[in-house]
Write a protein that holds these residues in place. Structure first.
Motif, PDB file in Angstrom:
ATOM      1  N   THR A 145     109.038  60.223 -38.295  1.00  0.00           N
ATOM      2  CA  THR A 145     109.725  61.130 -37.378  1.00  0.00           C
ATOM      3  C   THR A 145     109.125  62.525 -37.458  1.00  0.00           C
ATOM      4  N   GLY A 146     108.865  63.000 -38.671  1.00  0.00           N
ATOM      5  CA  GLY A 146     108.296  64.331 -38.854  1.00  0.00           C
ATOM      6  C   GLY A 146     106.932  64.473 -38.218  1.00  0.00           C
ATOM      7  N   VAL A 147     106.065  63.484 -38.412  1.00  0.00           N
ATOM      8  CA  VAL A 147     104.718  63.552 -37.825  1.00  0.00           C
ATOM      9  C   VAL A 147     104.801  63.501 -36.304  1.00  0.00           C
ATOM     10  N   LEU A 148     105.677  62.650 -35.775  1.00  0.00           N
ATOM     11  CA  LEU A 148     105.811  62.575 -34.319  1.00  0.00           C
ATOM     12  C   LEU A 148     106.302  63.893 -33.730  1.00  0.00           C
ATOM     13  N   LEU A 149     107.292  64.520 -34.383  1.00  0.00           N
ATOM     14  CA  LEU A 149     107.876  65.754 -33.835  1.00  0.00           C
ATOM     15  C   LEU A 149     107.047  66.997 -34.110  1.00  0.00           C
ATOM     16  N   THR A 150     106.294  67.010 -35.194  1.00  0.00           N
ATOM     17  CA  THR A 150     105.569  68.236 -35.544  1.00  0.00           C
ATOM     18  C   THR A 150     104.082  68.195 -35.234  1.00  0.00           C
ATOM     19  N   ALA A 151     103.514  67.011 -35.078  1.00  0.00           N
ATOM     20  CA  ALA A 151     102.071  66.942 -34.850  1.00  0.00           C
ATOM     21  C   ALA A 151     101.711  66.239 -33.547  1.00  0.00           C
ATOM     22  N   PRO A 176     104.931  76.717 -22.886  1.00  0.00           N
ATOM     23  CA  PRO A 176     104.925  75.441 -23.623  1.00  0.00           C
ATOM     24  C   PRO A 176     104.651  75.635 -25.110  1.00  0.00           C
ATOM     25  N   ASN A 177     103.847  76.635 -25.436  1.00  0.00           N
ATOM     26  CA  ASN A 177     103.574  76.881 -26.853  1.00  0.00           C
ATOM     27  C   ASN A 177     104.821  77.353 -27.591  1.00  0.00           C
ATOM     28  N   LEU A 178     105.616  78.202 -26.975  1.00  0.00           N
ATOM     29  CA  LEU A 178     106.850  78.667 -27.615  1.00  0.00           C
ATOM     30  C   LEU A 178     107.862  77.531 -27.744  1.00  0.00           C
ATOM     31  N   VAL A 179     107.949  76.681 -26.728  1.00  0.00           N
ATOM     32  CA  VAL A 179     108.857  75.534 -26.801  1.00  0.00           C
ATOM     33  C   VAL A 179     108.425  74.598 -27.926  1.00  0.00           C
ATOM     34  N   MET A 180     107.138  74.334 -28.004  1.00  0.00           N
ATOM     35  CA  MET A 180     106.631  73.445 -29.057  1.00  0.00           C
ATOM     36  C   MET A 180     106.790  74.087 -30.439  1.00  0.00           C
ATOM     37  N   LEU A 181     106.611  75.396 -30.522  1.00  0.00           N
ATOM     38  CA  LEU A 181     106.811  76.084 -31.804  1.00  0.00           C
ATOM     39  C   LEU A 181     108.263  75.958 -32.256  1.00  0.00           C
ATOM     40  N   ALA A 182     109.195  76.086 -31.311  1.00  0.00           N
ATOM     41  CA  ALA A 182     110.617  75.930 -31.646  1.00  0.00           C
ATOM     42  C   ALA A 182     110.900  74.500 -32.111  1.00  0.00           C
ATOM     43  N   LEU A 183     110.337  73.511 -31.416  1.00  0.00           N
ATOM     44  CA  LEU A 183     110.534  72.105 -31.799  1.00  0.00           C
ATOM     45  C   LEU A 183     109.937  71.839 -33.178  1.00  0.00           C
TER      46      LEU A 183
END
Length: 197
Positions: A145-151, A176-183
């Motif tokens: 789950t961590g690899v899928l959500l963070t990488a 999109p970069n800020l959204v991904m950074l928040a995720l």
């Protein structure tokens, strides 16, 4: 009649949870051995407190780690009478290292959008994901789950955004970069919270 506050049941349930990776028959054998050891010790030492007997057995996580290691070697698991289980295997890398590498990879790319920023950011993300996957601080499900959500997900979303908007050069798209950074930050915070000590 046993209640939900039964320390033996709670202890055995904790061992069962921690040893969930063992095959069902090996796990049941381990639990039966532990229950038998507790009963024998209580009969031999009626003056001993139940908490003391459970403490002598060791931490459920340590017992499960030992059982998993021995199962991998094909050895039948039986705790030493009256002895504590060995301490669980400690990770060589602090659990914060992979999380920081993964999360900080994106700001690195955003701040240094020209080379070598994207190269180093990508390397940070890959190394962080590998360290996360090889860590002893999380279960296999938590690692996946961590690899899928963070990488994986951030890489796919940002690549899709850039391809759909025709962005090939220049600074990366901020939204999109800020959204991904928040995720990524939320996923890293969750991983930090659920990590094993």
């Amino acid at each position: 009649m046993k209640t939900s506050a039964d320390p033996v049941r709670d202890y055995l349930s904790a061992v069962e949870r921690e040893a969930s990776a063992l095959p069902a028959d090996r796990r049941q054998e381990l639990l039966a051995d532990l229950a038998e050891h507790i009963e024998v010790t209580r009969a031999e030492r009626p003056e001993a407190a139940l908490g003391e007997i459970l403490a002598e057995l060791g931490d459920p996580r340590a017992i499960a780690a030992t059982a998993l290691a021995e199962a991998g070697a094909g050895v039948t698991v039986a705790p030493a009478p009256g002895g504590a289980a060995p301490a669980p295997r400690r990770g060589k890398v602090h659990p914060l290292v992979p999380l920081l590498m993964i999360v900080l990879s994106l700001p690195f790319v955003m701040v240094l959008s020209e080379q070598p920023g994207p190269l180093f950011g990508g390397l940070f993300r890959i190394v962080g994901a590998v360290l996360l996957c090889t860590s002893v601080h999380w279960t296999a499900v938590q690692k996946t789950t961590g690899v899928l959500l963070t990488a994986v997900l951030p890489s796919v979303v940002i690549a899709t955004w850039n391809l759909s908007n025709g962005v090939t050069e220049g600074p990366p798209a901020l939204l999109p970069n800020l959204v991904m950074l928040a995720l990524m930050s939320a996923a890293a915070a969750w991983l930090w919270k659920v990590r094993r000590a």
